[in-house]
Write a protein that holds these residues in place. Structure first.
Motif, PDB file in Angstrom:
ATOM      1  N   GLY A 136      -5.718   9.250 -64.191  1.00 39.43           N
ATOM      2  CA  GLY A 136      -5.888  10.426 -63.341  1.00 39.43           C
ATOM      3  C   GLY A 136      -5.658  11.716 -64.086  1.00 39.43           C
ATOM      4  O   GLY A 136      -6.433  12.679 -63.957  1.00 39.43           O
ATOM      5  N   TRP A 137      -4.605  11.768 -64.895  1.00 42.06           N
ATOM      6  CA  TRP A 137      -4.309  12.980 -65.657  1.00 42.06           C
ATOM      7  C   TRP A 137      -5.423  13.294 -66.654  1.00 42.06           C
ATOM      8  O   TRP A 137      -5.808  14.457 -66.814  1.00 42.06           O
ATOM      9  N   ALA A 138      -5.911  12.280 -67.358  1.00 41.90           N
ATOM     10  CA  ALA A 138      -6.975  12.504 -68.338  1.00 41.90           C
ATOM     11  C   ALA A 138      -8.217  13.082 -67.672  1.00 41.90           C
ATOM     12  O   ALA A 138      -8.875  13.982 -68.215  1.00 41.90           O
ATOM     13  N   ALA A 139      -8.543  12.585 -66.480  1.00 44.19           N
ATOM     14  CA  ALA A 139      -9.706  13.104 -65.756  1.00 44.19           C
ATOM     15  C   ALA A 139      -9.492  14.566 -65.366  1.00 44.19           C
ATOM     16  O   ALA A 139     -10.421  15.383 -65.458  1.00 44.19           O
ATOM     17  N   LEU A 140      -8.285  14.923 -64.948  1.00 42.55           N
ATOM     18  CA  LEU A 140      -7.993  16.314 -64.599  1.00 42.55           C
ATOM     19  C   LEU A 140      -8.141  17.225 -65.810  1.00 42.55           C
ATOM     20  O   LEU A 140      -8.675  18.340 -65.707  1.00 42.55           O
ATOM     21  N   LEU A 141      -7.682  16.770 -66.957  1.00 45.66           N
ATOM     22  CA  LEU A 141      -7.790  17.566 -68.179  1.00 45.66           C
ATOM     23  C   LEU A 141      -9.245  17.741 -68.600  1.00 45.66           C
ATOM     24  O   LEU A 141      -9.640  18.826 -69.047  1.00 45.66           O
ATOM     25  N   LYS A 142     -10.032  16.690 -68.459  1.00 44.26           N
ATOM     26  CA  LYS A 142     -11.444  16.781 -68.813  1.00 44.26           C
ATOM     27  C   LYS A 142     -12.167  17.757 -67.885  1.00 44.26           C
ATOM     28  O   LYS A 142     -12.984  18.571 -68.327  1.00 44.26           O
ATOM     29  N   ARG A 164      -5.771  24.409 -60.970  1.00 42.98           N
ATOM     30  CA  ARG A 164      -5.512  23.300 -60.052  1.00 42.98           C
ATOM     31  C   ARG A 164      -4.890  22.108 -60.778  1.00 42.98           C
ATOM     32  O   ARG A 164      -3.974  21.459 -60.273  1.00 42.98           O
ATOM     33  N   ALA A 165      -5.373  21.834 -61.991  1.00 39.51           N
ATOM     34  CA  ALA A 165      -4.809  20.735 -62.767  1.00 39.51           C
ATOM     35  C   ALA A 165      -3.347  20.987 -63.101  1.00 39.51           C
ATOM     36  O   ALA A 165      -2.517  20.063 -63.052  1.00 39.51           O
ATOM     37  N   ALA A 166      -3.012  22.239 -63.432  1.00 40.82           N
ATOM     38  CA  ALA A 166      -1.617  22.573 -63.733  1.00 40.82           C
ATOM     39  C   ALA A 166      -0.717  22.287 -62.533  1.00 40.82           C
ATOM     40  O   ALA A 166       0.383  21.736 -62.670  1.00 40.82           O
ATOM     41  N   PHE A 169      -0.223  18.537 -62.119  1.00 46.02           N
ATOM     42  CA  PHE A 169       0.751  18.009 -63.066  1.00 46.02           C
ATOM     43  C   PHE A 169       2.169  18.339 -62.610  1.00 46.02           C
ATOM     44  O   PHE A 169       3.081  17.514 -62.765  1.00 46.02           O
ATOM     45  N   GLU A 170       2.368  19.529 -62.078  1.00 45.53           N
ATOM     46  CA  GLU A 170       3.688  19.871 -61.540  1.00 45.53           C
ATOM     47  C   GLU A 170       4.078  18.939 -60.396  1.00 45.53           C
ATOM     48  O   GLU A 170       5.227  18.466 -60.325  1.00 45.53           O
ATOM     49  N   ILE A 171       3.134  18.688 -59.504  1.00 44.67           N
ATOM     50  CA  ILE A 171       3.403  17.785 -58.383  1.00 44.67           C
ATOM     51  C   ILE A 171       3.685  16.382 -58.895  1.00 44.67           C
ATOM     52  O   ILE A 171       4.587  15.684 -58.388  1.00 44.67           O
ATOM     53  N   LEU A 206       5.259  17.007 -69.925  1.00 39.41           N
ATOM     54  CA  LEU A 206       4.440  17.450 -68.787  1.00 39.41           C
ATOM     55  C   LEU A 206       4.578  18.956 -68.571  1.00 39.41           C
ATOM     56  O   LEU A 206       3.620  19.615 -68.146  1.00 39.41           O
ATOM     57  N   SER A 207       5.751  19.506 -68.864  1.00 39.66           N
ATOM     58  CA  SER A 207       5.921  20.958 -68.764  1.00 39.66           C
ATOM     59  C   SER A 207       5.053  21.676 -69.794  1.00 39.66           C
ATOM     60  O   SER A 207       4.500  22.751 -69.529  1.00 39.66           O
TER      61      SER A 207
END
Length: 249
Positions: A136-142, A164-166, A169-171, A206-207
């Motif tokens: 999921g994270w990789a898709a958000l970064l892409k 939105r991705a940032a 990641f915080e959530i 993650l920060s």
């Protein structure tokens, strides 16, 4: 002996050129270990493209570190489908690079995969929660990188997707630290500050991702705001530059 203004000007220009060359030489000697040789594809990348690609590279490396840290503290996750943590990491990133969804995610992608990783009710997620997060994270970064792994001049950072991705990641970081299962135990063990030591890899990495994404979002917004000003400055200097250079300093 009296020095002519022309001679003085030539000496001053020669001194500036020599100083500039020395500065360039010092800059080359002071290059960091992170510097890389030029690649052929950089000729089709702008400076902004290059910065975005470097940020994506560093963000993906941070996600890898988080995955390894979570596997070390939650070995039950990789044991659901692999014989070792290294194998789980390899299979996860193979799926990401080949754009081949993991069967356990049942088609979930991006933020949906992140949500699935924390699902406990009405039906708990039985797959590898760490792998689901990484996919999921990789898709958000892409998506934040213009839906590409490597930008060229035809691509650009999406300020909205990056922002939105940032936040996602915080959530995710908050959910890792607070989400528990039906038994009251954390779904994923991550941060630890105890007599045995300190484990802050997840929080720290993650920060960093959040900070890079926020900076890219701000840069993308500024690029469009500055476009008209940059055009006007280029036109003005292009038209009057030769005349301004004749003005005595």
């Amino acid at each position: 002996m009296r020095v002519s203004p022309l001679s003085s000007s030539l000496h001053r220009r020669a001194w500036l050129i020599g100083g500039g060359a020395a500065a360039l030489a010092l800059a080359g000697c002071a290059s960091t270990d992170r510097a890389e040789p030029y690649a052929g594809n950089e000729w089709v990348q702008s400076g902004a493209n290059r910065i975005a690609n470097l940020a994506l590279r560093d963000n993906l490396q941070s996600v890898r570190r988080v995955q390894l840290s979570l596997y070390r503290r939650n070995p039950r996750e990789w044991r659901k489908w692999c014989g070792s943590a290294d194998e789980a990491i390899q299979r996860t990133w193979d799926a990401i690079s080949q754009n081949a969804p993991l069967p356990q995610l049942q088609g979930a992608y991006g933020i949906d995969a992140v949500r699935l990783a924390f699902e406990t009710a009405p039906r708990p997620y039985e797959g590898d929660r760490v792998a689901a997060l990484v996919v999921g994270w990789a898709a958000l970064l892409k998506q934040a990188n213009g839906d590409t792994w490597e930008q060229s001049m035809l691509d650009g950072v999406s300020a909205e997707n990056s922002f939105r991705a940032a936040r996602n990641f915080e959530i995710s970081l908050w959910l890792i630290g607070s989400k528990t299962g039906p038994d009251g135990q954390p779904l994923l063990l991550a941060t630890e500050i105890s007599g045995r030591g300190r484990n802050l890899v997840v929080d720290r990495e993650l920060s960093k991702v959040v900070a890079r994404l926020d900076l890219l979002a701000a840069q993308a917004d500024e690029k469009y705001r500055r476009a008209a000003l940059d055009f006007g400055q280029s036109w003005f200097l292009g038209s009057l530059g030769p005349f301004l250079s004749m003005v005595p300093k």
